[in-house]
Design an enzyme around this catalytic site. Structure first.
Site, PDB file in Angstrom:
ATOM      1  N   HIS A 127       0.843  -1.201   0.000  1.00 17.50           N
ATOM      2  CA  HIS A 127       0.000   0.000   0.000  1.00 17.50           C
ATOM      3  C   HIS A 127       0.875   1.248   0.000  1.00 17.50           C
ATOM      4  O   HIS A 127       1.204   1.812   1.045  1.00 17.50           O
ATOM      5  CB  HIS A 127      -0.912  -0.007   1.226  1.00 17.50           C
ATOM      6  CG  HIS A 127      -1.956   1.052   1.235  1.00 17.50           C
ATOM      7  ND1 HIS A 127      -2.973   1.068   2.171  1.00 17.50           N
ATOM      8  CD2 HIS A 127      -2.156   2.144   0.459  1.00 17.50           C
ATOM      9  CE1 HIS A 127      -3.740   2.126   1.957  1.00 17.50           C
ATOM     10  NE2 HIS A 127      -3.258   2.797   0.919  1.00 17.50           N
ATOM     11  N   HIS A 163       1.379   5.119  -2.147  1.00 21.29           N
ATOM     12  CA  HIS A 163       0.817   6.095  -3.081  1.00 21.29           C
ATOM     13  C   HIS A 163       1.880   7.122  -3.456  1.00 21.29           C
ATOM     14  O   HIS A 163       2.755   7.457  -2.647  1.00 21.29           O
ATOM     15  CB  HIS A 163      -0.361   6.847  -2.446  1.00 21.29           C
ATOM     16  CG  HIS A 163      -1.522   5.994  -2.073  1.00 21.29           C
ATOM     17  ND1 HIS A 163      -2.217   5.242  -2.992  1.00 21.29           N
ATOM     18  CD2 HIS A 163      -2.135   5.778  -0.874  1.00 21.29           C
ATOM     19  CE1 HIS A 163      -3.207   4.605  -2.374  1.00 21.29           C
ATOM     20  NE2 HIS A 163      -3.170   4.909  -1.091  1.00 21.29           N
ATOM     21  N   HIS A 222     -10.493   1.479  -1.871  1.00 19.16           N
ATOM     22  CA  HIS A 222      -9.908   2.727  -1.367  1.00 19.16           C
ATOM     23  C   HIS A 222     -10.692   3.927  -1.882  1.00 19.16           C
ATOM     24  O   HIS A 222     -10.718   4.200  -3.071  1.00 19.16           O
ATOM     25  CB  HIS A 222      -8.452   2.843  -1.808  1.00 19.16           C
ATOM     26  CG  HIS A 222      -7.596   3.659  -0.891  1.00 19.16           C
ATOM     27  ND1 HIS A 222      -7.955   4.938  -0.483  1.00 19.16           N
ATOM     28  CD2 HIS A 222      -6.402   3.396  -0.292  1.00 19.16           C
ATOM     29  CE1 HIS A 222      -7.011   5.405   0.329  1.00 19.16           C
ATOM     30  NE2 HIS A 222      -6.069   4.498   0.453  1.00 19.16           N
ATOM     31  N   ARG A 239      -1.826   8.908  -5.873  1.00 18.39           N
ATOM     32  CA  ARG A 239      -2.246   9.451  -4.580  1.00 18.39           C
ATOM     33  C   ARG A 239      -3.758   9.333  -4.434  1.00 18.39           C
ATOM     34  O   ARG A 239      -4.526   9.825  -5.268  1.00 18.39           O
ATOM     35  CB  ARG A 239      -1.815  10.911  -4.484  1.00 18.39           C
ATOM     36  CG  ARG A 239      -2.097  11.569  -3.161  1.00 18.39           C
ATOM     37  CD  ARG A 239      -1.502  12.966  -3.150  1.00 18.39           C
ATOM     38  NE  ARG A 239      -1.764  13.649  -1.882  1.00 18.39           N
ATOM     39  CZ  ARG A 239      -1.287  14.853  -1.578  1.00 18.39           C
ATOM     40  NH1 ARG A 239      -0.531  15.495  -2.465  1.00 18.39           N
ATOM     41  NH2 ARG A 239      -1.566  15.409  -0.412  1.00 18.39           N
ATOM     42  N   ALA A 240      -4.203   8.678  -3.370  1.00 17.54           N
ATOM     43  CA  ALA A 240      -5.626   8.358  -3.215  1.00 17.54           C
ATOM     44  C   ALA A 240      -6.497   9.603  -3.096  1.00 17.54           C
ATOM     45  O   ALA A 240      -7.557   9.697  -3.715  1.00 17.54           O
ATOM     46  CB  ALA A 240      -5.827   7.454  -2.007  1.00 17.54           C
ATOM     47  N   SER A 241      -6.058  10.558  -2.301  1.00 16.96           N
ATOM     48  CA  SER A 241      -6.887  11.751  -2.115  1.00 16.96           C
ATOM     49  C   SER A 241      -6.956  12.598  -3.380  1.00 16.96           C
ATOM     50  O   SER A 241      -7.866  13.416  -3.533  1.00 16.96           O
ATOM     51  CB  SER A 241      -6.348  12.598  -0.954  1.00 16.96           C
ATOM     52  OG  SER A 241      -5.044  13.065  -1.227  1.00 16.96           O
ATOM     53  N   ARG A 282       1.858  11.578   8.922  1.00 15.66           N
ATOM     54  CA  ARG A 282       3.276  11.716   8.587  1.00 15.66           C
ATOM     55  C   ARG A 282       4.157  12.103   9.771  1.00 15.66           C
ATOM     56  O   ARG A 282       5.368  12.218   9.626  1.00 15.66           O
ATOM     57  CB  ARG A 282       3.444  12.760   7.477  1.00 15.66           C
ATOM     58  CG  ARG A 282       2.600  12.469   6.251  1.00 15.66           C
ATOM     59  CD  ARG A 282       2.912  13.423   5.121  1.00 15.66           C
ATOM     60  NE  ARG A 282       2.010  13.213   3.977  1.00 15.66           N
ATOM     61  CZ  ARG A 282       2.183  13.741   2.776  1.00 15.66           C
ATOM     62  NH1 ARG A 282       3.236  14.513   2.559  1.00 15.66           N
ATOM     63  NH2 ARG A 282       1.318  13.500   1.815  1.00 15.66           N
ATOM     64  N   GLU A 319       1.580   2.706   3.796  1.00 16.23           N
ATOM     65  CA  GLU A 319       1.046   3.942   3.223  1.00 16.23           C
ATOM     66  C   GLU A 319       1.921   5.127   3.655  1.00 16.23           C
ATOM     67  O   GLU A 319       1.428   6.188   4.045  1.00 16.23           O
ATOM     68  CB  GLU A 319      -0.421   4.153   3.616  1.00 16.23           C
ATOM     69  CG  GLU A 319      -1.163   5.099   2.688  1.00 16.23           C
ATOM     70  CD  GLU A 319      -2.646   5.243   3.030  1.00 16.23           C
ATOM     71  OE1 GLU A 319      -3.386   5.772   2.182  1.00 16.23           O
ATOM     72  OE2 GLU A 319      -3.056   4.840   4.137  1.00 16.23           O
ATOM     73  N   TYR A 330     -12.095   7.509   5.059  1.00 15.17           N
ATOM     74  CA  TYR A 330     -11.330   6.294   4.747  1.00 15.17           C
ATOM     75  C   TYR A 330     -11.760   5.125   5.635  1.00 15.17           C
ATOM     76  O   TYR A 330     -12.033   4.025   5.164  1.00 15.17           O
ATOM     77  CB  TYR A 330      -9.833   6.533   4.940  1.00 15.17           C
ATOM     78  CG  TYR A 330      -9.130   7.272   3.835  1.00 15.17           C
ATOM     79  CD1 TYR A 330      -9.816   8.014   2.875  1.00 15.17           C
ATOM     80  CD2 TYR A 330      -7.741   7.257   3.757  1.00 15.17           C
ATOM     81  CE1 TYR A 330      -9.146   8.705   1.877  1.00 15.17           C
ATOM     82  CE2 TYR A 330      -7.059   7.935   2.750  1.00 15.17           C
ATOM     83  CZ  TYR A 330      -7.762   8.654   1.818  1.00 15.17           C
ATOM     84  OH  TYR A 330      -7.086   9.334   0.836  1.00 15.17           O
TER      85      TYR A 330
END
Length: 341
Positions: free
Chosen positions: A6, A8, A178, A71-73, A290, A284, A194
């Site tokens: 996972h 991105h 996702h 990138r998921a977002s 972060r 991720e 999420y």
């Protein structure tokens, strides 16, 4: 081998976001809609974005290979129409492909689909085919809510989704369930939307009988499965009330959970409740969380530390780090065997 299932591309060069902002502006004013050819990102820019970020952390933390997707977002399927999503997905998938070509020993791509609210999923097939056949993608990300937090699509068990499932079965690839950005103020994107989606996906799959229709279909539920492992007794009980088989039969031959859980008690619970054969290593990294945990002094998303500290045997760790992922992603396994790994 330690495989992160996972990852991105959250560190793409700024030019990508600039182009996307121009595309969004072009929805209202077509005269300013940019062409894909206007986005110019050099190989050197890609190398710098990876070497100073993901690859640097992979080496520091001791992981070898990342399954890498857009990138998921940034997927933001609720923005614009299918043409907007199609163009955007093609650009993002090509960048991940280029990263995998520049760093073949460390990254292998998974595809974003050009989903759009109210649009037949069949429209996603050409991009999926291109990514598998031309780019060597080993999986896809499937957004169960292209509306961005308003949940206007049918459940994952509905025939609405079958065109994508049929291709997944044909290519023997899994999908990570996702979602993307939430445009609903009630649901914070990474803190609520999420996790809500992960939990919702599990319950939808319990309610239906999708795997009778597609017995080889495989899904990864990210972020540790949302709330599902924490409430596993609830879901076992609900399945029982719905006259479904035991979850070990009804769900766990086809559904897997990653380790994007950012504290030790969470990983301890996940690996105690969910069979180890259904747990895939993931971080991720440089994603939703972060920062550095003041209780440990290490990054929250340094998930390998939690696996090492969990009460697992060496063989169980090997399964989580490598064995399960190679089994769930057969195209990844084939690519590694081709390299002699």
């Amino acid at each position: 081998m330690i495989i992160d299932c996972h990852g991105h591309y959250t560190t793409a060069p700024k030019a990508l976001e600039t182009w996307r902002n121009a595309q969004i502006a072009g929805i209202k004013d077509p005269s300013v809609m940019p062409k894909p050819s206007e986005l110019r990102i050099s190989d050197d820019e890609l190398r710098e974005s990876i070497e100073t970020n993901q690859l640097k952390l992979m080496k520091q933390r001791g992981s070898d290979l990342t399954i890498f997707s857009p990138r998921a977002s940034f997927m933001a399927h609720h923005v614009g129409d299918f043409q907007v999503s199609s163009t955007w997905a093609a650009i993002c998938n090509e960048l991940c492909h280029r990263v995998s070509r520049l760093f073949p020993n460390h990254f292998i791509p998974a595809a974003m689909l050009p989903q759009s609210p109210g649009v037949d999923p069949k429209t996603c097939i050409p991009e999926l085919v291109k990514c598998v056949e031309q780019y060597g993608n080993v999986g896809i990300n499937l957004n169960p809510d292209p509306s961005g937090g308003h949940w206007t699509s049918p459940p994952l068990t509905d025939p609405h989704w079958f065109p994508i499932y049929e291709k997944m079965v044909e290519y023997d690839i899994p999908a990570m369930i996702h979602v993307s950005t939430s445009c609903n103020a009630c649901f914070h994107t990474t803190g609520a939307h999420y996790i809500n989606a992960d939990t919702t996906a599990v319950m939808q799959l319990i309610q239906g009988d999708l795997f009778k229709e597609f017995p080889t279909l495989r899904f990864i539920i990210p972020h540790g499965g949302g709330a599902a492992p924490y409430h596993w007794g609830r879901y076992r009980g609900l399945a029982q009330e719905l006259k479904k088989p035991l979850l070990s039969q009804h769900l766990l031959n086809n559904v897997f959970f990653d380790t994007c859980v950012y504290h030790q008690p969470g990983i301890d619970l996940l690996t105690r409740v969910i069979p180890v054969d259904n747990v895939l290593f993931a971080s991720e990294m440089i994603g939703a969380v972060r920062g550095i945990d003041p209780e440990t002094g290490f990054n929250y998303d340094d998930t390998k530390r939690y696996i090492e500290a969990a009460k697992l045997t060496p063989e169980q760790r090997r399964q989580i780090y490598e064995g399960n992922t190679r089994r769930v992603f057969p195209r990844l396994d084939a690519a590694l065997k081709k390299r002699g790994q």
